[in-house]
Motif scaffolding. Structure first.
Motif, mmCIF file in Angstrom:
data_model
loop_
_atom_site.group_PDB
_atom_site.id
_atom_site.type_symbol
_atom_site.label_atom_id
_atom_site.label_comp_id
_atom_site.label_asym_id
_atom_site.label_seq_id
_atom_site.Cartn_x
_atom_site.Cartn_y
_atom_site.Cartn_z
ATOM 1 N N UNK A 243 0.823 -1.214 0.000
ATOM 2 C CA UNK A 243 0.000 0.000 0.000
ATOM 3 C C UNK A 243 0.856 1.264 0.000
ATOM 4 N N UNK A 244 1.938 1.275 0.762
ATOM 5 C CA UNK A 244 2.801 2.459 0.785
ATOM 6 C C UNK A 244 3.429 2.687 -0.582
ATOM 7 N N UNK A 245 3.884 1.624 -1.217
ATOM 8 C CA UNK A 245 4.461 1.747 -2.558
ATOM 9 C C UNK A 245 3.445 2.344 -3.525
ATOM 10 N N UNK A 246 2.228 1.833 -3.499
ATOM 11 C CA UNK A 246 1.184 2.356 -4.380
ATOM 12 C C UNK A 246 0.908 3.835 -4.098
ATOM 13 N N UNK A 247 0.829 4.193 -2.819
ATOM 14 C CA UNK A 247 0.530 5.582 -2.460
ATOM 15 C C UNK A 247 1.651 6.525 -2.881
ATOM 16 N N UNK A 248 2.895 6.132 -2.627
ATOM 17 C CA UNK A 248 4.022 7.001 -2.989
ATOM 18 C C UNK A 248 4.096 7.189 -4.495
ATOM 19 N N UNK A 249 3.978 6.091 -5.238
ATOM 20 C CA UNK A 249 4.073 6.178 -6.698
ATOM 21 C C UNK A 249 2.917 6.980 -7.279
ATOM 22 N N UNK A 250 1.699 6.657 -6.872
ATOM 23 C CA UNK A 250 0.529 7.251 -7.526
ATOM 24 C C UNK A 250 0.174 8.624 -6.941
ATOM 25 N N UNK A 251 0.081 8.715 -5.612
ATOM 26 C CA UNK A 251 -0.399 9.959 -5.001
ATOM 27 C C UNK A 251 0.664 11.056 -4.992
ATOM 28 N N UNK A 252 1.930 10.669 -4.807
ATOM 29 C CA UNK A 252 2.989 11.673 -4.761
ATOM 30 C C UNK A 252 3.628 11.875 -6.130
ATOM 31 N N UNK A 253 4.236 10.820 -6.686
ATOM 32 C CA UNK A 253 4.992 11.004 -7.932
ATOM 33 C C UNK A 253 4.097 11.286 -9.131
ATOM 34 N N UNK A 254 3.067 10.492 -9.337
ATOM 35 C CA UNK A 254 2.248 10.699 -10.542
ATOM 36 C C UNK A 254 1.313 11.899 -10.407
ATOM 37 N N UNK A 255 0.691 12.059 -9.240
ATOM 38 C CA UNK A 255 -0.322 13.120 -9.085
ATOM 39 C C UNK A 255 0.225 14.389 -8.446
ATOM 40 N N UNK A 256 1.434 14.310 -7.868
ATOM 41 C CA UNK A 256 1.979 15.460 -7.142
ATOM 42 C C UNK A 256 0.930 16.001 -6.160
ATOM 43 N N UNK A 257 0.303 15.064 -5.429
ATOM 44 C CA UNK A 257 -0.876 15.401 -4.641
ATOM 45 C C UNK A 257 -0.638 16.393 -3.532
ATOM 46 N N UNK A 258 0.549 16.376 -2.913
ATOM 47 C CA UNK A 258 0.809 17.288 -1.807
ATOM 48 C C UNK A 258 0.818 18.733 -2.299
ATOM 49 N N UNK A 259 1.557 19.005 -3.354
ATOM 50 C CA UNK A 259 1.634 20.376 -3.865
ATOM 51 C C UNK A 259 0.392 20.771 -4.652
ATOM 52 N N UNK A 260 -0.312 19.788 -5.214
ATOM 53 C CA UNK A 260 -1.533 20.096 -5.959
ATOM 54 C C UNK A 260 -2.767 20.171 -5.063
ATOM 55 N N UNK A 261 -2.566 20.000 -3.755
ATOM 56 C CA UNK A 261 -3.659 20.118 -2.765
ATOM 57 C C UNK A 261 -4.765 19.104 -2.997
ATOM 58 N N UNK A 262 -4.370 17.883 -3.406
ATOM 59 C CA UNK A 262 -5.355 16.812 -3.602
ATOM 60 C C UNK A 262 -5.082 15.616 -2.694
ATOM 61 N N UNK A 263 -4.091 15.714 -1.822
ATOM 62 C CA UNK A 263 -3.698 14.579 -0.994
ATOM 63 C C UNK A 263 -4.546 14.547 0.282
ATOM 64 N N UNK A 264 -5.427 13.566 0.376
ATOM 65 C CA UNK A 264 -6.298 13.406 1.542
ATOM 66 C C UNK A 264 -5.966 12.090 2.220
ATOM 67 N N UNK A 265 -5.629 12.146 3.512
ATOM 68 C CA UNK A 265 -5.252 10.961 4.277
ATOM 69 C C UNK A 265 -6.060 10.928 5.572
ATOM 70 N N UNK A 266 -6.737 9.833 5.800
ATOM 71 C CA UNK A 266 -7.521 9.713 7.022
ATOM 72 C C UNK A 266 -8.585 10.784 7.167
ATOM 73 N N UNK A 267 -9.123 11.252 6.058
ATOM 74 C CA UNK A 267 -10.149 12.279 6.099
ATOM 75 C C UNK A 267 -9.626 13.696 6.271
ATOM 76 N N UNK A 268 -8.281 13.869 6.269
ATOM 77 C CA UNK A 268 -7.680 15.194 6.389
ATOM 78 C C UNK A 268 -6.946 15.534 5.094
ATOM 79 N N UNK A 269 -7.077 16.784 4.666
ATOM 80 C CA UNK A 269 -6.385 17.245 3.472
ATOM 81 C C UNK A 269 -5.008 17.758 3.858
ATOM 82 N N UNK A 270 -3.969 17.264 3.188
ATOM 83 C CA UNK A 270 -2.595 17.698 3.426
ATOM 84 C C UNK A 270 -2.160 18.617 2.295
#
Length: 350
Positions: A243-270
């Motif tokens: 699961x961590x591998x999938x999240x790092x690859x897809x949510x961080x590297x592919x989607x750039x979710x942290x900087x794009x303000x789309x990263x939601x973990x445990x119901x909280x937006x990071x």
């Protein structure tokens, strides 16, 4: 065990042989404060001290002792000498039961559990987080999820913005299948498979610069010894849970979710804007792994309005320049005194 798992096993055996030659780590004595899969919390100081309290977050790829390799280039020792109360989150192999641990666990639950254990010893005041590489990424995400728990952030060559111009791995991933297609066939993602990906993404960083460092160290016994001790550390792989591998690859590297303000973990937006803690980042302007482009946009976006950069241009005798800021003599002579002054300026009374 798959082929990469067998390679992991062989590399660990090589590490044990190097230990027999005296190249193993010489770590500072510590006590175990908490064991919460997939992590162990270690403390290096008495429960009550006057200096700042700091939790170290290593990257969850290799062993945490790179922060405490040998006394002469130990970040843990440097912090203790300065009077800090030092805690280290030591990632462990996830095992069969840990394959569903993802970013919500590594950047959320585990860190929060450790801070609760620290609070039980030292009181509820927020603490400093220090993270290297992906450990710094986890620290920054946690600071966005739980800003009230973080006194300050020290990020060392930590990637925060992802994309083709910001890191060496995104171009490789653009040619690769989705992470889930790989994890369907793997019990866990072996460390040696991640090594192969790293070498493919940036051979200059992981192969050629390593040999160049060896050549530059030949006439310097101490540098050559540290080089060999770092090489021994590189043999200590940690597997990634699926699961961590999938999240790092897809949510961080592919989607750039942290900087794009789309990263939601445990119901909280990071998001970067939710980081309210003062921030200090150490950046190598020559790095292809974590170039300035992977850090500067985050600095411009953080909500604290207190973000400082330190530039570090490498060392001799560190094998991999990416870890030079932790084990390099120049880093300990020039960079860490500045980090300690920053901790003092943003510090706590206890």
């Amino acid at each position: 065990m798959n082929a990469y798992g067998q390679i992991d096993h062989m590399r660990r055996l090589q590490g044990h042989w190097l230990d027999a030659l005296g190249l193993g780590p010489r770590q500072t004595p510590a006590r175990i404060v908490l064991s919460t899969p997939p992590a162990t919390l270690k403390a290096y100081a008495p429960a009550h001290g006057d200096g700042p309290t700091l939790l170290i977050l290593p990257a969850p790829i290799k062993r945490a002792y790179i922060w405490d390799l040998v006394p002469r280039v130990s970040v843990v020792q440097r912090l203790l000498e300065h009077g800090a109360s030092v805690y280290l989150l030591q990632w462990e192999n996830p095992g069969v039961d840990g394959q569903d641990f993802g970013l919500a666990d590594y950047a959320g639950r585990c860190i929060l559990d450790c801070l609760e254990a620290i609070a039980a010893e030292r009181g509820p005041a927020p603490v400093f987080l220090a993270g290297h590489s992906l450990g710094g990424t986890l620290a920054a995400i946690f600071a966005a999820l739980h800003p009230e728990r973080v006194r300050g952030l020290v990020l060392l060559e930590a990637p925060l913005r992802f994309g083709a111009e910001a890191d060496a791995f995104t171009p490789l991933l653009a040619r690769a299948p989705r992470a889930q297609q790989l994890t369907e066939y793997l019990h866990e993602v072996p460390g040696s498979l991640l090594d192969v990906a790293a070498v493919s993404a940036s051979p200059d960083s992981f192969v050629w610069s390593r040999w160049a460092d060896w050549l530059h160290s030949l006439n310097d016994r101490e540098a050559l010894q540290t080089h060999a001790q770092v090489i021994r550390w590189t043999l200590d792989e940690l597997a990634f849970p699926r699961r961590l591998f999938e999240d790092v690859v897809e949510l961080l590297y592919r989607e750039n979710g942290f900087m794009n303000a789309t990263l939601s973990l445990g119901g909280r937006l990071a998001t970067a804007e939710r980081v309210r803690a003062p921030l200090l980042s150490v950046v190598d302007p020559r790095s292809r792994l974590v170039p300035p482009e992977a850090v500067l946009p985050f600095h411009a976006a953080v909500g604290s309005g207190d973000a400082q950069l330190l530039w570090y241009e490498g060392d001799v005798g560190v094998a991999l320049q990416h870890v030079g800021v932790l084990v390099g003599r120049r880093a300990h002579r020039e960079v860490w005194p500045q980090i300690l002054r920053w901790l003092d300026a943003h510090g706590e009374a206890g």
